[in-house]
Design a protein around this motif. Structure first.
Motif, PDB file in Angstrom:
ATOM      1  N   GLN A  50     -19.495  27.807 -29.327  1.00 12.91           N
ATOM      2  CA  GLN A  50     -20.398  26.796 -28.782  1.00 12.91           C
ATOM      3  C   GLN A  50     -19.900  26.211 -27.465  1.00 12.91           C
ATOM      4  N   SER A  51     -18.783  26.723 -26.966  1.00 11.42           N
ATOM      5  CA  SER A  51     -18.231  26.211 -25.708  1.00 11.42           C
ATOM      6  C   SER A  51     -19.161  26.538 -24.542  1.00 11.42           C
ATOM      7  N   PRO A  52     -19.334  25.625 -23.600  1.00 10.79           N
ATOM      8  CA  PRO A  52     -20.168  25.921 -22.433  1.00 10.79           C
ATOM      9  C   PRO A  52     -19.536  26.947 -21.498  1.00 10.79           C
ATOM     10  N   ASP A  53     -18.229  27.159 -21.638  1.00  7.47           N
ATOM     11  CA  ASP A  53     -17.516  28.120 -20.782  1.00  7.47           C
ATOM     12  C   ASP A  53     -17.468  29.470 -21.487  1.00  7.47           C
ATOM     13  N   ARG A  54     -18.297  30.416 -21.072  1.00  8.19           N
ATOM     14  CA  ARG A  54     -18.371  31.699 -21.754  1.00  8.19           C
ATOM     15  C   ARG A  54     -17.112  32.543 -21.561  1.00  8.19           C
ATOM     16  N   SER A  55     -16.303  32.234 -20.546  1.00  8.30           N
ATOM     17  CA  SER A  55     -15.093  33.017 -20.291  1.00  8.30           C
ATOM     18  C   SER A  55     -13.913  32.587 -21.164  1.00  8.30           C
ATOM     19  N   ILE A  56     -14.054  31.459 -21.882  1.00  7.12           N
ATOM     20  CA  ILE A  56     -12.940  30.964 -22.683  1.00  7.12           C
ATOM     21  C   ILE A  56     -12.684  31.916 -23.855  1.00  7.12           C
ATOM     22  N   HIS A  57     -11.401  32.094 -24.197  1.00  5.02           N
ATOM     23  CA  HIS A  57     -11.047  32.959 -25.318  1.00  5.02           C
ATOM     24  C   HIS A  57     -10.930  32.177 -26.616  1.00  5.02           C
ATOM     25  N   LEU A  58     -10.440  30.950 -26.523  1.00  4.78           N
ATOM     26  CA  LEU A  58     -10.304  30.118 -27.716  1.00  4.78           C
ATOM     27  C   LEU A  58     -10.324  28.660 -27.290  1.00  4.78           C
ATOM     28  N   ASN A  59     -11.262  27.904 -27.846  1.00  2.96           N
ATOM     29  CA  ASN A  59     -11.396  26.489 -27.508  1.00  2.96           C
ATOM     30  C   ASN A  59     -10.601  25.658 -28.506  1.00  2.96           C
ATOM     31  N   LEU A  60      -9.389  25.237 -28.122  1.00  2.00           N
ATOM     32  CA  LEU A  60      -8.527  24.471 -29.014  1.00  2.00           C
ATOM     33  C   LEU A  60      -8.936  23.007 -29.125  1.00  2.00           C
ATOM     34  N   GLY A  61      -9.980  22.623 -28.409  1.00  2.00           N
ATOM     35  CA  GLY A  61     -10.529  21.282 -28.580  1.00  2.00           C
ATOM     36  C   GLY A  61      -9.958  20.272 -27.614  1.00  2.00           C
ATOM     37  N   GLY A  62     -10.368  19.024 -27.827  1.00  2.00           N
ATOM     38  CA  GLY A  62      -9.957  17.932 -26.951  1.00  2.00           C
ATOM     39  C   GLY A  62     -11.125  17.109 -26.471  1.00  2.00           C
ATOM     40  N   ASP A  63     -12.337  17.702 -26.513  1.00  2.00           N
ATOM     41  CA  ASP A  63     -13.541  16.973 -26.123  1.00  2.00           C
ATOM     42  C   ASP A  63     -14.069  16.246 -27.352  1.00  2.00           C
ATOM     43  N   GLU A  64     -13.972  14.919 -27.384  1.00  2.00           N
ATOM     44  CA  GLU A  64     -14.345  14.145 -28.561  1.00  2.00           C
ATOM     45  C   GLU A  64     -15.832  14.228 -28.865  1.00  2.00           C
ATOM     46  N   ILE A  65     -16.637  14.538 -27.866  1.00  2.00           N
ATOM     47  CA  ILE A  65     -18.081  14.566 -28.061  1.00  2.00           C
ATOM     48  C   ILE A  65     -18.545  15.899 -28.645  1.00  2.00           C
ATOM     49  N   SER A  66     -18.070  17.009 -28.088  1.00  2.00           N
ATOM     50  CA  SER A  66     -18.614  18.313 -28.470  1.00  2.00           C
ATOM     51  C   SER A  66     -17.742  19.107 -29.434  1.00  2.00           C
ATOM     52  N   ASP A  67     -16.456  18.801 -29.536  1.00  3.33           N
ATOM     53  CA  ASP A  67     -15.560  19.595 -30.370  1.00  3.33           C
ATOM     54  C   ASP A  67     -15.438  19.027 -31.775  1.00  3.33           C
ATOM     55  N   LEU A  68     -15.307  19.908 -32.746  1.00  4.64           N
ATOM     56  CA  LEU A  68     -15.164  19.494 -34.136  1.00  4.64           C
ATOM     57  C   LEU A  68     -13.754  19.044 -34.466  1.00  4.64           C
ATOM     58  N   PHE A  69     -12.775  19.637 -33.782  1.00  5.59           N
ATOM     59  CA  PHE A  69     -11.386  19.374 -34.140  1.00  5.59           C
ATOM     60  C   PHE A  69     -10.509  19.610 -32.913  1.00  5.59           C
ATOM     61  N   ASP A  70      -9.511  18.772 -32.738  1.00  5.66           N
ATOM     62  CA  ASP A  70      -8.559  18.921 -31.644  1.00  5.66           C
ATOM     63  C   ASP A  70      -7.297  19.579 -32.199  1.00  5.66           C
ATOM     64  N   PHE A  71      -7.097  20.850 -31.863  1.00  3.53           N
ATOM     65  CA  PHE A  71      -5.952  21.598 -32.382  1.00  3.53           C
ATOM     66  C   PHE A  71      -4.698  21.406 -31.526  1.00  3.53           C
ATOM     67  N   ALA A 161     -12.735  41.474 -20.078  1.00  7.32           N
ATOM     68  CA  ALA A 161     -12.189  40.449 -20.974  1.00  7.32           C
ATOM     69  C   ALA A 161     -13.270  39.909 -21.897  1.00  7.32           C
ATOM     70  N   PRO A 162     -12.981  39.767 -23.201  1.00  7.71           N
ATOM     71  CA  PRO A 162     -13.973  39.225 -24.152  1.00  7.71           C
ATOM     72  C   PRO A 162     -14.367  37.794 -23.803  1.00  7.71           C
ATOM     73  N   GLU A 163     -15.506  37.371 -24.334  1.00 11.67           N
ATOM     74  CA  GLU A 163     -16.036  36.044 -24.078  1.00 11.67           C
ATOM     75  C   GLU A 163     -16.189  35.258 -25.379  1.00 11.67           C
ATOM     76  N   ARG A 164     -15.720  34.012 -25.361  1.00 16.41           N
ATOM     77  CA  ARG A 164     -15.852  33.094 -26.504  1.00 16.41           C
ATOM     78  C   ARG A 164     -15.393  33.716 -27.819  1.00 16.41           C
ATOM     79  N   SER A 165     -14.386  34.561 -27.757  1.00 17.87           N
ATOM     80  CA  SER A 165     -13.758  35.176 -28.928  1.00 17.87           C
ATOM     81  C   SER A 165     -14.593  36.228 -29.635  1.00 17.87           C
ATOM     82  N   VAL A 166     -15.913  36.215 -29.513  1.00 14.90           N
ATOM     83  CA  VAL A 166     -16.741  37.067 -30.370  1.00 14.90           C
ATOM     84  C   VAL A 166     -17.574  38.105 -29.625  1.00 14.90           C
ATOM     85  N   ALA A 167     -17.557  38.083 -28.304  1.00 14.23           N
ATOM     86  CA  ALA A 167     -18.477  38.939 -27.566  1.00 14.23           C
ATOM     87  C   ALA A 167     -17.764  39.756 -26.495  1.00 14.23           C
TER      88      ALA A 167
END
Length: 429
Positions: A50-71, A161-167
Motif C-alpha cells: 500500500q506504499s505510495p512509492d512503487r520502487s520501495i522493496h519493504l516499508n518498515l513503517g514510521g508514518d503514523e497516518i498510513s502505516d500499520l506498524f513501525d518496525f 528491480a521488484p516493486e513493493r515486494s510483490v511485483a
C-alpha cells in the motif's frame, strides 16, 4: 485466504517451518514469545504493497497516518545472532476467493541490507499454476529474472528491480514475453490478499459521546477501531438493500454475549451529529456511559461484517474487558462468519474461555479440526518455538503445554484438601 506461513530469521523466529493456517487460526502463548511476530510479518507486507512509492522493496513503517506498524530498522527486524548472510525471509501460500484468474499460489521473499543501509530484496519468488518466476539480486542493484527451472536468466539489469515486494516491473514483464501476463496475474492476486487484510490491534479507541457522519462509508476500520462507529452510522443512514444489516448483526452478537440487547443510532436534535445508544435491561444508555467491554468489542464484531467476503481479519486480544461468557461467544462468532462470509480469522488471544468454547464447538460438530488451527507459541533457549495443538474430534488436546491456563484441576484438589483438613481439625476440637 492465507493457507500457510513461514518466517526465517524474523524477529524472535529462527525458522518457523511451514505453518498451516486455517479459516480460524488461534494463536496462544506466553508473553513476548513471538506470537505477534507472526501477525506482524503479514502487516509488514500489507503496508508495503500500500506504499505510495512503487520502487520501495519493504516499508518498515514510521508514518503514523498510513502505516500499520513501525518496525524501526533492519536490525530490529532480523533475528539477533543471525550470522552471514544477514537475511530474513517471509513466505506464504494463499487461496483466492474467486475474484482472480489465479486460484492459489505462493509468495516468498528474502531481504538483506545494502551497503547504504537500505533494506532490499535478495530474492523474490512468485508461483502459481505450476509456474514460477524469480528475481535475484546481483551486484550493484542489478537483478536477473528467471522462469520455472531455467538456469539462464531471461533478462538482467538494474531496471528489473521488484516493486513493493510483490511485483515485477514493466521491463521484466516485457522480457518474459508470453509468460509476462501470468506473472502480473500472480502479483495482482498476492496484492489483493494482502490489501484485504483487516487488522485490529489490542489498543482500541474509547467511544465518543456522539459522532458527525460525513455521508460516506470509511474504506477501512483502522487498527484502533475508531472507524467502526462511522461504519455503524453508514450502515443505518445510507438507504440501500443492506441498510441496518451491520447494526442488526452486531446487535445479535452483543445480545448473545449478554452485554446488550441491541444498539440504536439516534440523531442528536436536528444537528448532523448522532449518538450510539445501548438497550439493556429496560434502560437506554449512551455507548460512552456503558462498560468498556461493549465499546471495545464493537470494532471486532463490525470488522467481521465490514471486511469483504473472502478476506482475512487479524485480531489481537479481541477479548479485552469482556466477561467470561462474552469471551466464549467470540469463538462462536469466528466459526459462524468463517463459514457464512468465508472470512479467515487469525486471532492472538490469552482467553481460556474463548479457547475452551472452541474445543466445545469441535465436540458439537459446529466446526472441525479441518477448519480450526490452534497454535501455541513459547520461548525455548532464546528462540520462538511453535507447537501445533493436536485436537481430536471431541475437542480434546493431547499435547497441551502444562499450566499455561493454570492448573484448574489442581486448584480444585487443593481446595478440597484444605476443606477436608479444616473439617478434621474442627472435629478434633
Amino acid at each position: 485466504m492465507f493457507t500457510s506461513l513461514r518466517l526465517t530469521h524474523f524477529k524472535a523466529w529462527q525458522d518457523t517451518g511451514m505453518i498451516t493456517l486455517k479459516p480460524v487460526t488461534v494463536l496462544l502463548g506466553t508473553n513476548s514469545s513471538g506470537k505477534s511476530s507472526l501477525i506482524q510479518s503479514l502487516l509488514l507486507l500489507k503496508q508495503t504493497v500500500q506504499s505510495p512509492d512503487r520502487s520501495i522493496h519493504l516499508n518498515l513503517g514510521g508514518d503514523e497516518i498510513s502505516d500499520l506498524f513501525d518496525f524501526g530498522h533492519f536490525d530490529e527486524v532480523i533475528k539477533h545472532g543471525t550470522s552471514s548472510p544477514r537475511e530474513f525471509s517471509i513466505t506464504f501460500t494463499f487461496r483466492t476467493a474467486g475474484q482472480s484468474r489465479i486460484n492459489s499460489g505462493e509468495f516468498s521473499c528474502g531481504y538483506r541490507q545494502t551497503a547504504t543501509g537500505v533494506t532490499a530484496i535478495q530474492e523474490l519468488v512468485l508461483s502459481a499454476a505450476e509456474h514460477r518466476f524469480r528475481a535475484i539480486r546481483r551486484e550493484k542493484g542489478s537483478y536477473a529474472i528467471f522462469t520455472d527451472d531455467e538456469t539462464r536468466p531471461r533478462a538482467k539489469g538494474e531496471q528489473l528491480a521488484p516493486e513493493r515486494s510483490v511485483a515485477l516491473p514493466a521491463a521484466a514483464i516485457v522480457a518474459l514475453g508470453s509468460a509476462g501476463a501470468l506473472a502480473e496475474d500472480i502479483s495482482l492476486a498476492i496484492r489483493r490478499e494482502l490489501e484485504n487484510i483487516c487488522y485490529l490491534g489490542p489498543l482500541r479507541r474509547k467511544p465518543e459521546r456522539d459522532y458527525v457522519w460525513n455521508k460516506t462509508t470509511p474504506g477501512q476500520i483502522e487498527s484502533d477501531g475508531h472507524r467502526a462507529m462511522d461504519i455503524l452510522l453508514s450502515s443505518v443512514l445510507i438507504k440501500n438493500d443492506k441498510q441496518n444489516e451491520i447494526l442488526d448483526e452486531v446487535s445479535f452478537w452483543l445480545n448473545r454475549m449478554k452485554v446488550a440487547e441491541r444498539l440504536e443510532i439516534r440523531q442528536v436534535g436536528r444537528s448532523a451529529r448522532y449518538e450510539i445508544v445501548v438497550h439493556q435491561g429496560g434502560t437506554i444508555t449512551n455507548l460512552r456511559d456503558v462498560g468498556m467491554g461493549v465499546a471495545l468489542v464493537l470494532p471486532v464484531l463490525v470488522a467481521g461484517y465490514f471486511a469483504p467476503a473472502g478476506s482475512t481479519v487479524i485480531l489481537e486480544e479481541p477479548e479485552v474487558h469482556l466477561h467470561p461468557l462474552a469471551q466464549a461467544v467470540l469463538a462462536e462468532f469466528f466459526v459462524a462468519l468463517s463459514r457464512s462470509r468465508r472470512i479467515q480469522f487469525i486471532v492472538e488471544t490469552h482467553s481460556e474461555h474463548l479457547f475452551r468454547r472452541m474445543q466445545t464447538l469441535i465436540a458439537r460438530k459446529n466446526t472441525s479440526v479441518e477448519q480450526i488451527a490452534l497454535l501455541f507459541v513459547e520461548s525455548a533457549a532464546g528462540n520462538a518455538a511453535l507447537r501445533r495443538l493436536e485436537v481430536d474430534e471431541f475437542g480434546r488436546v493431547s499435547n497441551w503445554p502444562q499450566y499455561f491456563f493454570g492448573d484448574a484441576l489442581g486448584e480444585t484438589r487443593e481446595q478440597a484438601r484444605l476443606m477436608h483438613t479444616r473439617h478434621q481439625e474442627q472435629h478434633r476440637k
